[in-house]
Write a protein that holds these residues in place. Structure first.
Motif, PDB file in Angstrom:
ATOM      1  N   CYS A 198       0.849  -1.189   0.000  1.00 45.04           N
ATOM      2  CA  CYS A 198       0.000   0.000   0.000  1.00 45.04           C
ATOM      3  C   CYS A 198       0.884   1.237   0.000  1.00 45.04           C
ATOM      4  O   CYS A 198       1.962   1.239   0.603  1.00 45.04           O
ATOM      5  CB  CYS A 198      -0.886  -0.026   1.252  1.00 45.04           C
ATOM      6  SG  CYS A 198      -2.109   1.288   1.345  1.00 45.04           S
ATOM      7  N   ASP A 199       0.407   2.296  -0.703  1.00 46.96           N
ATOM      8  CA  ASP A 199       1.176   3.542  -0.719  1.00 46.96           C
ATOM      9  C   ASP A 199       0.591   4.606   0.205  1.00 46.96           C
ATOM     10  O   ASP A 199       1.307   5.495   0.658  1.00 46.96           O
ATOM     11  CB  ASP A 199       1.329   4.087  -2.144  1.00 46.96           C
ATOM     12  CG  ASP A 199      -0.005   4.267  -2.860  1.00 46.96           C
ATOM     13  OD1 ASP A 199      -1.062   4.014  -2.249  1.00 46.96           O
ATOM     14  OD2 ASP A 199       0.017   4.664  -4.041  1.00 46.96           O
ATOM     15  N   GLN A 200      -0.705   4.546   0.483  1.00 45.56           N
ATOM     16  CA  GLN A 200      -1.324   5.499   1.409  1.00 45.56           C
ATOM     17  C   GLN A 200      -2.225   4.759   2.372  1.00 45.56           C
ATOM     18  O   GLN A 200      -3.328   4.373   2.000  1.00 45.56           O
ATOM     19  CB  GLN A 200      -2.117   6.571   0.627  1.00 45.56           C
ATOM     20  CG  GLN A 200      -1.250   7.554  -0.107  1.00 45.56           C
ATOM     21  CD  GLN A 200      -0.363   8.367   0.821  1.00 45.56           C
ATOM     22  OE1 GLN A 200      -0.751   8.696   1.948  1.00 45.56           O
ATOM     23  NE2 GLN A 200       0.836   8.685   0.370  1.00 45.56           N
ATOM     24  N   THR A 239       2.842   1.070   3.384  1.00 42.62           N
ATOM     25  CA  THR A 239       2.781  -0.126   4.219  1.00 42.62           C
ATOM     26  C   THR A 239       3.491  -1.291   3.541  1.00 42.62           C
ATOM     27  O   THR A 239       3.321  -1.517   2.340  1.00 42.62           O
ATOM     28  CB  THR A 239       1.313  -0.516   4.497  1.00 42.62           C
ATOM     29  OG1 THR A 239       0.620   0.605   5.052  1.00 42.62           O
ATOM     30  CG2 THR A 239       1.231  -1.683   5.473  1.00 42.62           C
ATOM     31  N   ARG A 269       3.660  -0.171   8.956  1.00 40.70           N
ATOM     32  CA  ARG A 269       3.511   1.158   8.368  1.00 40.70           C
ATOM     33  C   ARG A 269       4.859   1.876   8.388  1.00 40.70           C
ATOM     34  O   ARG A 269       5.514   1.964   9.420  1.00 40.70           O
ATOM     35  CB  ARG A 269       2.475   1.974   9.134  1.00 40.70           C
ATOM     36  CG  ARG A 269       2.188   3.323   8.481  1.00 40.70           C
ATOM     37  CD  ARG A 269       1.204   4.148   9.266  1.00 40.70           C
ATOM     38  NE  ARG A 269      -0.112   3.522   9.312  1.00 40.70           N
ATOM     39  CZ  ARG A 269      -1.251   4.211   9.340  1.00 40.70           C
ATOM     40  NH1 ARG A 269      -1.238   5.532   9.333  1.00 40.70           N
ATOM     41  NH2 ARG A 269      -2.406   3.584   9.395  1.00 40.70           N
TER      42      ARG A 269
END
Length: 202
Positions: free
Chosen positions: A50-52, A55, A156
């Motif tokens: 994940c970018d936002q 992660t 994260r």
């Protein structure tokens, strides 16, 4: 050839999956126990997911005999990790840190690795790693739920360290200078030296 993976032993399924899903990036994870012992271990079931928010996911399996690995225990106890990427120069010592040592013994000290304190986390960072991500543990998911053999750590990213020596310019990493290695099946590893470009269609 067809394989009924569900009918194979865990060891056989692992052998086939790791021989075919290649190359896999390597997460070289440092952590600290509640007692203050620094741990370092490599994992090739690893990916950015994940970018936002930014992660990463690291899959930590059980040790032979079913004991929880130190990385997992430390992640649960402290909620912090540093995930390093491995270049070709560091591959031999990365492999040495895969050895199973008692929890009170630090792989960092045994292998004489130079570290600096984390900036956002209380976990040491390997000074010579080309890329390191300081992370907080978002969640740990046992898998499969009915009889967990693996634990998916969702981490994260709080801060990334990228060696200036691997940069092409202020916004781009030079993959040749980065010179990462990937995990393949059996004893094999690969490098990222051979590449080719393809433009994605609109």
């Amino acid at each position: 050839m067809q394989l009924d993976l569900a009918g194979l032993s865990a060891e056989e399924a692992y052998r086939w999956l790791t021989a075919t899903v290649t190359p896999r990036p390597i997460a070289w994870v440092s952590s600290v126990s509640a007692a203050g012992v620094a741990n370092l271990a490599p994992f090739s079931f690893f990916q950015v997911i994940c970018d936002q928010p930014p992660t990463l996911m690291v899959n930590v399996g059980l040790n032979p005999g079913g004991r929880l690995k130190d990385t997992l225990v430390n992640a649960r106890e402290t909620g912090q990790l540093v995930i390093h990427l491995v270049n070709a120069a560091m591959a031999p010592v990365m492999n040495e840190t895969a050895a199973t040592l008692p929890p009170e013994v630090s792989e960092i000290e045994v292998n004489g690795l130079e570290t600096v304190p984390g900036t956002r986390v209380a976990v040491p960072r390997l000074l010579q790693a080309p890329v390191a991500f300081e992370c907080e543990v978002e969640s740990i998911t046992p898998y499969p739920a009915e009889s967990p053999r693996h634990f998916l750590i969702f981490a994260r990213v709080l801060l990334a360290h990228i060696d200036d020596a691997v940069m092409a310019d202020e916004r781009h990493v030079d993959p040749e200078k980065l010179d990462l290695v990937g995990r393949m099946g059996g004893l094999w590893y690969s490098t990222t030296r051979d590449r080719f470009p393809m433009k994605r269609p609109p």
